[in-house]
Design an enzyme around this catalytic site. Structure first.
Site, PDB file in Angstrom:
ATOM      1  N   GLY A  12       0.843  -1.367   0.383  1.00 42.40           N
ATOM      2  CA  GLY A  12       0.066   0.038  -0.143  1.00 42.40           C
ATOM      3  C   GLY A  12       0.976   1.115  -0.117  1.00 42.40           C
ATOM      4  O   GLY A  12       2.042   1.148   0.172  1.00 42.40           O
ATOM      5  N   GLN A  50       2.960   9.966   1.906  1.00 42.93           N
ATOM      6  CA  GLN A  50       4.089   9.456   2.022  1.00 42.93           C
ATOM      7  C   GLN A  50       5.220   9.780   0.888  1.00 42.93           C
ATOM      8  O   GLN A  50       6.355   9.607   1.272  1.00 42.93           O
ATOM      9  CB  GLN A  50       3.794   7.813   2.095  1.00 42.93           C
ATOM     10  CG  GLN A  50       3.134   7.291   3.258  1.00 42.93           C
ATOM     11  CD  GLN A  50       3.082   5.866   3.079  1.00 42.93           C
ATOM     12  OE1 GLN A  50       1.935   5.250   2.593  1.00 42.93           O
ATOM     13  NE2 GLN A  50       4.029   5.042   3.699  1.00 42.93           N
ATOM     14  N   CYS A  97       5.488  -0.245   7.851  1.00 39.44           N
ATOM     15  CA  CYS A  97       5.135   1.011   7.111  1.00 39.44           C
ATOM     16  C   CYS A  97       6.455   1.706   6.373  1.00 39.44           C
ATOM     17  O   CYS A  97       7.654   1.570   6.906  1.00 39.44           O
ATOM     18  CB  CYS A  97       4.800   2.258   8.254  1.00 39.44           C
ATOM     19  SG  CYS A  97       4.399   3.691   7.348  1.00 39.44           S
ATOM     20  N   LEU A  98       6.299   1.957   4.947  1.00 38.83           N
ATOM     21  CA  LEU A  98       7.224   2.190   4.489  1.00 38.83           C
ATOM     22  C   LEU A  98       8.058   3.516   4.869  1.00 38.83           C
ATOM     23  O   LEU A  98       9.058   3.888   4.430  1.00 38.83           O
ATOM     24  CB  LEU A  98       7.026   2.455   2.827  1.00 38.83           C
ATOM     25  CG  LEU A  98       6.528   1.033   2.300  1.00 38.83           C
ATOM     26  CD1 LEU A  98       5.894   1.268   0.831  1.00 38.83           C
ATOM     27  CD2 LEU A  98       7.417   0.003   2.105  1.00 38.83           C
ATOM     28  N   HIS A 143      -4.877   1.103   7.290  1.00 40.28           N
ATOM     29  CA  HIS A 143      -3.522   1.876   7.440  1.00 40.28           C
ATOM     30  C   HIS A 143      -3.275   3.174   6.576  1.00 40.28           C
ATOM     31  O   HIS A 143      -2.482   4.116   6.877  1.00 40.28           O
ATOM     32  CB  HIS A 143      -2.431   0.766   7.297  1.00 40.28           C
ATOM     33  CG  HIS A 143      -0.922   1.049   7.296  1.00 40.28           C
ATOM     34  ND1 HIS A 143      -0.010   0.672   8.150  1.00 40.28           N
ATOM     35  CD2 HIS A 143      -0.212   1.907   6.476  1.00 40.28           C
ATOM     36  CE1 HIS A 143       1.108   0.887   8.067  1.00 40.28           C
ATOM     37  NE2 HIS A 143       0.940   1.760   7.064  1.00 40.28           N
ATOM     38  N   GLU A 144      -3.653   2.766   5.094  1.00 41.22           N
ATOM     39  CA  GLU A 144      -3.663   3.980   4.208  1.00 41.22           C
ATOM     40  C   GLU A 144      -4.433   5.158   4.604  1.00 41.22           C
ATOM     41  O   GLU A 144      -4.036   6.211   4.247  1.00 41.22           O
ATOM     42  CB  GLU A 144      -3.905   3.492   3.022  1.00 41.22           C
ATOM     43  CG  GLU A 144      -2.635   2.180   2.389  1.00 41.22           C
ATOM     44  CD  GLU A 144      -1.321   2.488   2.613  1.00 41.22           C
ATOM     45  OE1 GLU A 144      -0.837   3.482   2.739  1.00 41.22           O
ATOM     46  OE2 GLU A 144      -0.631   1.257   2.919  1.00 41.22           O
ATOM     47  N   HIS A 151      -3.223   7.088   6.965  1.00 37.10           N
ATOM     48  CA  HIS A 151      -1.759   8.261   6.565  1.00 37.10           C
ATOM     49  C   HIS A 151      -2.630   9.563   6.037  1.00 37.10           C
ATOM     50  O   HIS A 151      -1.920  10.733   6.135  1.00 37.10           O
ATOM     51  CB  HIS A 151      -1.115   7.542   5.522  1.00 37.10           C
ATOM     52  CG  HIS A 151       0.071   6.692   5.819  1.00 37.10           C
ATOM     53  ND1 HIS A 151       1.135   7.256   6.476  1.00 37.10           N
ATOM     54  CD2 HIS A 151       0.255   5.448   5.367  1.00 37.10           C
ATOM     55  CE1 HIS A 151       1.813   6.327   6.728  1.00 37.10           C
ATOM     56  NE2 HIS A 151       1.247   5.081   5.976  1.00 37.10           N
TER      57      HIS A 151
HETATM   58  O1  K1U Z   1       1.570   2.431   3.860  1.00 34.63           O
HETATM   59  C1  K1U Z   1       2.667   1.768   3.758  1.00 34.63           C
HETATM   60  O2  K1U Z   1       3.632   2.337   4.697  1.00 34.63           O
HETATM   61  C2  K1U Z   1       3.023   0.651   3.144  1.00 34.63           C
HETATM   62  C3  K1U Z   1       2.713  -0.790   4.275  1.00 34.63           C
HETATM   63  C4  K1U Z   1       1.388  -1.058   4.285  1.00 34.63           C
HETATM   64  C5  K1U Z   1       1.106  -2.084   5.132  1.00 34.63           C
HETATM   65  C6  K1U Z   1       1.763  -3.285   5.632  1.00 34.63           C
HETATM   66  C7  K1U Z   1       1.291  -4.237   6.395  1.00 34.63           C
HETATM   67  C8  K1U Z   1       0.187  -4.247   7.199  1.00 34.63           C
HETATM   68  C9  K1U Z   1      -0.640  -2.971   6.782  1.00 34.63           C
HETATM   69  C10 K1U Z   1      -0.213  -2.022   5.698  1.00 34.63           C
HETATM   70  C11 K1U Z   1       3.730  -1.619   3.565  1.00 34.63           C
HETATM   71  O3  K1U Z   1       3.410  -2.215   2.525  1.00 34.63           O
HETATM   72  S1  K1U Z   1       5.106  -2.326   4.745  1.00 34.63           S
HETATM   73  C12 K1U Z   1       5.872  -3.658   3.486  1.00 34.63           C
HETATM   74  C13 K1U Z   1       4.957  -4.806   3.669  1.00 34.63           C
HETATM   75  O4  K1U Z   1       3.976  -5.140   4.328  1.00 34.63           O
HETATM   76  C14 K1U Z   1       5.231  -6.047   2.603  1.00 34.63           C
HETATM   77  C15 K1U Z   1       5.951  -5.740   1.560  1.00 34.63           C
HETATM   78  C16 K1U Z   1       6.205  -6.694   0.633  1.00 34.63           C
HETATM   79  C17 K1U Z   1       5.327  -7.870   0.539  1.00 34.63           C
HETATM   80  C18 K1U Z   1       4.668  -8.100   1.613  1.00 34.63           C
HETATM   81  C19 K1U Z   1       4.466  -7.154   2.523  1.00 34.63           C
HETATM   82 ZN    ZN Z   2       2.378   3.315   6.342  1.00 39.37          ZN
END
Ligand code: K1U
Ligand code: ZN
Length: 169
Positions: free
Chosen positions: A46, A51, A93-94, A135-136, A139
């Site tokens: 996401g 972000q 979270c990225l 989560h999104e 943000h």
């Molecule tokens: O919004 C963001 O920072 C992105 C975040 C979203 C998210 C992750 C986990 C639970 C809820 C929301 C991410 O994508 S973090 C990376 C991640 O979880 C992932 C990356 C590659 C493959 C699978 C998962």
């Molecule tokens: Zn995030």
């Protein structure tokens, strides 16, 4: 398409409430494409416009992280209109690197918004999709998953980031 820079905690742009998008024009189409590209390169499931430094209400979600075609969801001005149940799931979270923690969220949500063609969309999400949507959309309101953790975990993470920043100067 372009890969955009992802802002990181404690950047204050992440804390602003994003503005409603009044009109879906070429710039919004380009931003949505660039956000999807940025999410896939990261990789993530996401991304929200704040972000990447754009305080507007636009999110992208792809639970397959680009592995399965056709799973990309792009939502403009998304709003949660129904929340049900509870679940605890590990999140990352990225914008908050090197931290994964369990967060309590609603198990099922219904989200209303618009697609890139300006059509009204209503989307129901359960489990991981419900978590990613919450989560999104957080943000867009300047909320980070850190804010759902205990004060102790939040302040430990903030101290770690401060220490890493001062070591580099
Ligand atoms: O919004 C963001 O920072 C992105 C975040 C979203 C998210 C992750 C986990 C639970 C809820 C929301 C991410 O994508 S973090 C990376 C991640 O979880 C992932 C990356 C590659 C493959 C699978 C998962
Ligand atoms: Zn995030």
């Amino acid at each position: 398409m372009a890969v955009l820079e992802i802002l990181q905690f404690p950047d204050l742009t992440l804390r602003r409430r994003a503005a409603t998008i009044p009109q879906i024009d070429e710039a919004i189409h380009r931003l949505a494409q660039d956000m999807a590209e940025t999410m896939y390169v990261a990789p993530g499931i996401g991304l929200a416009a704040p972000q990447v430094g754009v305080p507007q209400r636009l999110i992208v979600v792809d639970l397959s992280a680009g592995e399965r075609p056709g799973e990309l969801i792009t939502l403009i001005n998304p709003e949660i209109v129904c929340k049900e149940g509870e679940l605890r799931m590990e999140e990352g979270c990225l914008s908050v690197p090197d931290l994964r923690e369990t967060v309590a969220r609603c198990r099922r949500v219904v989200v209303k918004g618009m697609d890139l063609e300006g059509r009204a969309v209503e989307l129901e999400g359960e489990d991981l999709l419900a978590v990613a949507l919450q989560h999104e959309i957080d943000h867009l309101d300047g909320i980070l998953f850190l804010d759902h953790l205990s004060q102790l975990k939040r302040s430990r993470y903030a101290a770690k980031v401060r220490k890493a920043g001062s070591a580099g100067s």
